[in-house]
Design a protein around this motif. Sequence first.
Motif, PDB file in Angstrom:
ATOM      1  N   ALA A 291      13.512  55.388   1.123  1.00 25.02           N
ATOM      2  CA  ALA A 291      12.974  54.963  -0.174  1.00 25.02           C
ATOM      3  C   ALA A 291      12.367  56.158  -0.905  1.00 25.02           C
ATOM      4  O   ALA A 291      12.541  56.314  -2.119  1.00 25.02           O
ATOM      5  CB  ALA A 291      11.933  53.861   0.020  1.00 25.02           C
ATOM      6  N   PHE A 292      11.687  57.018  -0.180  1.00 27.07           N
ATOM      7  CA  PHE A 292      11.116  58.227  -0.785  1.00 27.07           C
ATOM      8  C   PHE A 292      12.232  59.150  -1.283  1.00 27.07           C
ATOM      9  O   PHE A 292      12.184  59.653  -2.401  1.00 27.07           O
ATOM     10  CB  PHE A 292      10.222  58.960   0.214  1.00 27.07           C
ATOM     11  N   LEU A 293      13.255  59.364  -0.454  1.00 26.24           N
ATOM     12  CA  LEU A 293      14.376  60.210  -0.866  1.00 26.24           C
ATOM     13  C   LEU A 293      15.062  59.633  -2.109  1.00 26.24           C
ATOM     14  O   LEU A 293      15.475  60.387  -3.000  1.00 26.24           O
ATOM     15  CB  LEU A 293      15.387  60.361   0.273  1.00 26.24           C
ATOM     16  N   THR A 294      15.156  58.314  -2.187  1.00 27.75           N
ATOM     17  CA  THR A 294      15.742  57.659  -3.355  1.00 27.75           C
ATOM     18  C   THR A 294      14.921  57.982  -4.605  1.00 27.75           C
ATOM     19  O   THR A 294      15.484  58.274  -5.667  1.00 27.75           O
ATOM     20  CB  THR A 294      15.830  56.135  -3.125  1.00 27.75           C
ATOM     21  N   ASP A 295      13.600  57.961  -4.476  1.00 26.34           N
ATOM     22  CA  ASP A 295      12.731  58.328  -5.599  1.00 26.34           C
ATOM     23  C   ASP A 295      12.931  59.784  -5.999  1.00 26.34           C
ATOM     24  O   ASP A 295      12.947  60.112  -7.188  1.00 26.34           O
ATOM     25  CB  ASP A 295      11.255  58.100  -5.245  1.00 26.34           C
ATOM     26  N   VAL A 296      13.082  60.658  -5.006  1.00 24.89           N
ATOM     27  CA  VAL A 296      13.303  62.081  -5.296  1.00 24.89           C
ATOM     28  C   VAL A 296      14.606  62.246  -6.077  1.00 24.89           C
ATOM     29  O   VAL A 296      14.650  62.929  -7.105  1.00 24.89           O
ATOM     30  CB  VAL A 296      13.329  62.929  -4.003  1.00 24.89           C
ATOM     31  N   VAL A 297      15.669  61.625  -5.606  1.00 27.40           N
ATOM     32  CA  VAL A 297      16.970  61.717  -6.286  1.00 27.40           C
ATOM     33  C   VAL A 297      16.862  61.191  -7.717  1.00 27.40           C
ATOM     34  O   VAL A 297      17.376  61.806  -8.657  1.00 27.40           O
ATOM     35  CB  VAL A 297      18.053  60.953  -5.488  1.00 27.40           C
ATOM     36  N   ALA A 298      16.170  60.067  -7.895  1.00 26.23           N
ATOM     37  CA  ALA A 298      16.037  59.469  -9.228  1.00 26.23           C
ATOM     38  C   ALA A 298      15.246  60.369 -10.182  1.00 26.23           C
ATOM     39  O   ALA A 298      15.450  60.308 -11.395  1.00 26.23           O
ATOM     40  CB  ALA A 298      15.370  58.105  -9.119  1.00 26.23           C
ATOM     41  N   SER A 299      14.381  61.226  -9.635  1.00 28.06           N
ATOM     42  CA  SER A 299      13.553  62.082 -10.490  1.00 28.06           C
ATOM     43  C   SER A 299      14.263  63.363 -10.926  1.00 28.06           C
ATOM     44  O   SER A 299      13.730  64.111 -11.745  1.00 28.06           O
ATOM     45  CB  SER A 299      12.264  62.467  -9.749  1.00 28.06           C
ATOM     46  N   GLN A 300      15.459  63.602 -10.414  1.00 34.75           N
ATOM     47  CA  GLN A 300      16.174  64.850 -10.683  1.00 34.75           C
ATOM     48  C   GLN A 300      17.437  64.589 -11.490  1.00 34.75           C
ATOM     49  O   GLN A 300      17.997  63.496 -11.445  1.00 34.75           O
ATOM     50  CB  GLN A 300      16.559  65.531  -9.357  1.00 34.75           C
TER      51      GLN A 300
ATOM     52  N   GLN B 279      20.288  56.606  11.706  1.00 31.12           N
ATOM     53  CA  GLN B 279      21.554  56.279  11.065  1.00 31.12           C
ATOM     54  C   GLN B 279      21.343  55.920   9.604  1.00 31.12           C
ATOM     55  O   GLN B 279      22.144  56.264   8.746  1.00 31.12           O
ATOM     56  CB  GLN B 279      22.250  55.126  11.799  1.00 31.12           C
ATOM     57  N   ARG B 280      20.237  55.262   9.301  1.00 36.41           N
ATOM     58  CA  ARG B 280      19.930  54.903   7.905  1.00 36.41           C
ATOM     59  C   ARG B 280      19.827  56.160   7.043  1.00 36.41           C
ATOM     60  O   ARG B 280      20.329  56.210   5.927  1.00 36.41           O
ATOM     61  CB  ARG B 280      18.639  54.110   7.841  1.00 36.41           C
TER      62      ARG B 280
ATOM     63  N   PHE C 283      22.328  57.489   4.009  1.00 36.17           N
ATOM     64  CA  PHE C 283      21.831  57.920   2.699  1.00 36.17           C
ATOM     65  C   PHE C 283      22.413  59.294   2.353  1.00 36.17           C
ATOM     66  O   PHE C 283      22.880  59.507   1.227  1.00 36.17           O
ATOM     67  CB  PHE C 283      20.296  57.986   2.704  1.00 36.17           C
ATOM     68  N   LEU C 284      22.406  60.211   3.307  1.00 44.79           N
ATOM     69  CA  LEU C 284      22.920  61.558   3.054  1.00 44.79           C
ATOM     70  C   LEU C 284      24.420  61.553   2.780  1.00 44.79           C
ATOM     71  O   LEU C 284      24.906  62.334   1.962  1.00 44.79           O
ATOM     72  CB  LEU C 284      22.589  62.482   4.224  1.00 44.79           C
TER      73      LEU C 284
ATOM     74  N   ALA D 100      25.959  59.160   1.248  1.00 43.13           N
ATOM     75  CA  ALA D 100      26.091  58.641  -0.114  1.00 43.13           C
ATOM     76  C   ALA D 100      25.544  59.604  -1.168  1.00 43.13           C
ATOM     77  O   ALA D 100      25.873  59.476  -2.343  1.00 43.13           O
ATOM     78  CB  ALA D 100      25.368  57.293  -0.222  1.00 43.13           C
ATOM     79  N   HIS D 101      24.734  60.551  -0.749  1.00 43.74           N
ATOM     80  CA  HIS D 101      24.108  61.515  -1.672  1.00 43.74           C
ATOM     81  C   HIS D 101      24.383  62.927  -1.156  1.00 43.74           C
ATOM     82  O   HIS D 101      23.524  63.569  -0.561  1.00 43.74           O
ATOM     83  CB  HIS D 101      22.598  61.261  -1.787  1.00 43.74           C
ATOM     84  N   ARG D 102      25.580  63.397  -1.418  1.00 42.20           N
ATOM     85  CA  ARG D 102      26.024  64.699  -0.902  1.00 42.20           C
ATOM     86  C   ARG D 102      25.227  65.880  -1.450  1.00 42.20           C
ATOM     87  O   ARG D 102      25.307  66.973  -0.929  1.00 42.20           O
ATOM     88  CB  ARG D 102      27.513  64.909  -1.208  1.00 42.20           C
ATOM     89  N   ASN D 103      24.472  65.664  -2.509  1.00 35.37           N
ATOM     90  CA  ASN D 103      23.681  66.742  -3.095  1.00 35.37           C
ATOM     91  C   ASN D 103      22.320  66.913  -2.411  1.00 35.37           C
ATOM     92  O   ASN D 103      21.569  67.826  -2.734  1.00 35.37           O
ATOM     93  CB  ASN D 103      23.451  66.496  -4.592  1.00 35.37           C
ATOM     94  N   VAL D 104      22.006  66.040  -1.449  1.00 34.20           N
ATOM     95  CA  VAL D 104      20.731  66.123  -0.734  1.00 34.20           C
ATOM     96  C   VAL D 104      20.966  66.744   0.630  1.00 34.20           C
ATOM     97  O   VAL D 104      21.856  66.319   1.374  1.00 34.20           O
ATOM     98  CB  VAL D 104      20.081  64.729  -0.583  1.00 34.20           C
ATOM     99  N   ARG D 105      20.175  67.765   0.949  1.00 35.87           N
ATOM    100  CA  ARG D 105      20.277  68.434   2.247  1.00 35.87           C
ATOM    101  C   ARG D 105      18.918  68.410   2.917  1.00 35.87           C
ATOM    102  O   ARG D 105      17.897  68.714   2.287  1.00 35.87           O
ATOM    103  CB  ARG D 105      20.673  69.905   2.084  1.00 35.87           C
ATOM    104  N   LEU D 106      18.901  68.031   4.183  1.00 35.11           N
ATOM    105  CA  LEU D 106      17.669  68.090   4.965  1.00 35.11           C
ATOM    106  C   LEU D 106      17.696  69.361   5.812  1.00 35.11           C
ATOM    107  O   LEU D 106      18.731  69.717   6.375  1.00 35.11           O
ATOM    108  CB  LEU D 106      17.535  66.871   5.881  1.00 35.11           C
TER     109      LEU D 106
END
Length: 129
Positions: free
Chosen positions: A16-25, A44-45, A49-50, A52-58
């Motif tokens: 949910a936090f990562l979703t907020d980060v993505v939405a803010s960019q 796995q969750r 998420f990663l 579905a969001h290839r632009n996010v890297r951990l």
Amino acid sequence: MLGKTASRHTSEQFVAFLTDVVASQPKRREIHVICDNVSSHKTQRVADFLTAHRNVRLHFTPTYSSWLNQVENWFSRIQRDVIARGVFTSVKDLDRKLMRYIRERNQNPKPIKWKYDDPSRRIRPVPSQ
């Protein structure tokens, strides 16, 4: 600084936090997140998420090296400035005060400058007698 409080640190809340980060960019902006090695960051969750969001890297800090994670520096400031000196009437009150602290810091942000340039100050084992 983006912040979010939660009663527990679960993978669902992390996503949910990562979703907020993505939405803010802006769309498709590369997002790099520095994480510690807590298990809720590696479920796995989170993997779904990663995918579905290839632009996010951990990126994970090495075990036992929290000083490399600048979020730990931020948590230290929150502990010192808000929690240690605070009086809270409820968890909701604590939440409000934490989020106000983040908003106030965002009005006049200052980068954290961190460097380690004195190898002579490293911790060394004491020689045996």
